[in-house]
Scaffold this motif. Sequence first.
Motif, PDB file in Angstrom:
ATOM      1  N   ASP A 167      -7.352  -9.010  -0.991  1.00 48.26           N
ATOM      2  CA  ASP A 167      -6.557 -10.145  -0.504  1.00 48.26           C
ATOM      3  C   ASP A 167      -5.552  -9.718   0.564  1.00 48.26           C
ATOM      4  O   ASP A 167      -5.218 -10.505   1.452  1.00 48.26           O
ATOM      5  N   ALA A 168      -5.087  -8.471   0.462  1.00 42.91           N
ATOM      6  CA  ALA A 168      -4.075  -8.006   1.424  1.00 42.91           C
ATOM      7  C   ALA A 168      -4.664  -8.020   2.840  1.00 42.91           C
ATOM      8  O   ALA A 168      -4.042  -8.532   3.781  1.00 42.91           O
TER       9      ALA A 168
ATOM     10  N   TRP B 162      -7.757   1.748  -1.124  1.00 46.54           N
ATOM     11  CA  TRP B 162      -6.716   0.787  -1.526  1.00 46.54           C
ATOM     12  C   TRP B 162      -7.105  -0.613  -1.040  1.00 46.54           C
ATOM     13  O   TRP B 162      -6.991  -1.584  -1.775  1.00 46.54           O
ATOM     14  N   ILE B 163      -7.597  -0.691   0.176  1.00 40.76           N
ATOM     15  CA  ILE B 163      -7.965  -2.010   0.726  1.00 40.76           C
ATOM     16  C   ILE B 163      -9.128  -2.614  -0.083  1.00 40.76           C
ATOM     17  O   ILE B 163      -9.125  -3.800  -0.414  1.00 40.76           O
TER      18      ILE B 163
ATOM     19  N   MET C 166       0.855  -1.201   0.000  1.00 46.43           N
ATOM     20  CA  MET C 166       0.000   0.000   0.000  1.00 46.43           C
ATOM     21  C   MET C 166       0.893   1.254   0.000  1.00 46.43           C
ATOM     22  O   MET C 166       1.678   1.449   0.931  1.00 46.43           O
TER      23      MET C 166
ATOM     24  N   GLU D 223      -9.685  -2.158  -3.117  1.00 40.29           N
ATOM     25  CA  GLU D 223      -9.163  -2.590  -4.421  1.00 40.29           C
ATOM     26  C   GLU D 223      -8.163  -3.739  -4.304  1.00 40.29           C
ATOM     27  O   GLU D 223      -7.800  -4.352  -5.304  1.00 40.29           O
ATOM     28  N   HIS D 224      -7.691  -4.001  -3.075  1.00 42.70           N
ATOM     29  CA  HIS D 224      -6.738  -5.102  -2.857  1.00 42.70           C
ATOM     30  C   HIS D 224      -7.248  -5.956  -1.694  1.00 42.70           C
ATOM     31  O   HIS D 224      -6.577  -6.064  -0.651  1.00 42.70           O
TER      32      HIS D 224
END
Length: 574
Positions: A45-46, A39-40, A30, A42-43
């Motif tokens: 899996d993180a 961001w989370i 990130m 959009e991601h």
Amino acid sequence: MTREEFKQLIKSGIVVLDGATGTNLQKAGMPVGVCPELWIMEHPDAILTLQRQFVAAGSQIVYAPTFTGNRIKLAEYGLADRLTEINTRLVQLAKEAAGDHAYVAGDMTMTGQQLYPMGDLTFEELVGVYKEQARVLWEAGVDVFVVETMMSLQETRAALLAIRETCDLPIMVTLTFEADGHTLYGTPPEVAVVVLQEMGADAIGMNCSTGPADMVEAVKAMYEYATVPIIAKPNAGLPEVENGQTVYRTTPEEFARDAELLIAAGARIVGGCCGTTVEHIRALSDTVRRLTPQPIGTTKKRVLTSEQKLVTIPLDGPFQVIGERINPTGKKALQAELRSGSLAMVRAFARQQEKDGAAVLDINMGTNGIDEKEMMIKAIYEVGSVSSLPLCIDSSYPEVIEAALRIYPGRALINSISLESSKVDRLLQAAKKYGAMFILLPLSDAGLPKSVEEKHAVLRQILAKAQAAGLTKEDILVDGLVGAVGALPTAGLDCLSTFHYCHDELGVATVCGLSNISFGLPERIYANMTFLAMAVSSGLTMAIANPGQDLLMNAAAAANLLMNRPGSDMQYIN
Ligand code: HCS
């Protein structure tokens, strides 16, 4: 999870929270400067991977990554209109990661905007901002709330009120303390714990800022006053900058070892903040789960606070004075000033009374020709800018008292609650909601009691109602209802018997308007002083008086000394 279930969870032993979200997501890619919530999203899996690992390492509660998902913060990225979508999705992700193995907390924090009077944001606007996020988090199905990394007690109060006015889920609250032991806005840990537990937070503590060893003193300070479990969620040490990168050097083993000190100091809920990894949480969980926690405090202390200062009111002294001067009754100059909109005299009275040794300041704004509610709010802000003493909110109107308690950033004293049927329930509810103490005035719709027995019967009735409203004896100062000895020869003796009754039989603190005793007499100060000494020896806890009267204050110091009250020797000498 209900609040009762949360209590049971804490009773079952030390509870382990998760570790850092932000610093771990940065390691996972990130970038700094992006909107973390977006961001989370959009991601996904993180966060799923990180939180699954936390749960496997022992976290029993994970924080949904909604930390800065409030309208003001999201607006910085042009995302305010996606608030519902973002918060809902992030809670779903946390719930997916937690599965049946951990609870999910809806996470909220500061907005970055300063509250009035330092900034433009009003208290009610801020409550509205928090309510909006709280409602979405609640509807998305969080089990518990956490309000964290709070640097301002007043903003924390706003978040707590917002959540409580939205739902009845358990609420955890953690503030961030600086190296000097205070929040950035000057609140020490013991003030924070008193104010927030009385307003109904279910667990209170601290996060971020320092490593575990440096949090021990703040945990101890809270534990002394806490009747709720204490939370400690430290960083992996103090952040250091190395090659332009922020690093945290405390290893998982050191972190876990130092966490033992936090448990010994009274923490019951622990986790990790910035710089802590899954390994830190594993080491923490393995270590603390085998420790026996300190018991949660059950004895409530009698305390008032401002935003910065705590004043204890022990049943057995020392006898203290509530400064009576900020009251326009009978003061033509102050009345005229208030009508002109000036509070200069109010500020001067506040400063002077603090200098003269008052422990608490009474504020009454009741006079013709002004909007009392508006003036009370203004006076609270003004007095707060020149004095750190706790305030006693004095008005005949429940709406004035409610409005004042809502914005007062400490634990206030209400002056007063009687058995008057049109007001009693409403005021008791306000005392409970805003966590205030109150002066119990033993009057009923029938007016002044006709005998000491009747006075005590009314007193017991109000006490029972207060207890039914969730308040306790430690929330109350009984007004002895001092009459004029010139009009009723037994006025002094009647009062003394009330002080004895409250102190010896009920274990309830007392207060009185001292100077009423000498109404109509010549050389009033002698009667006042002597009555003060007699009252203190009969158990009187506080008086509403003018601390500028040297004779009276010296009589108070002498009475404390003669009663062997704590600290009275130095007080007398000074
Ligand atoms: N829960 C947040 C707090 C930052 S101070 C995080 O990133 O771990």
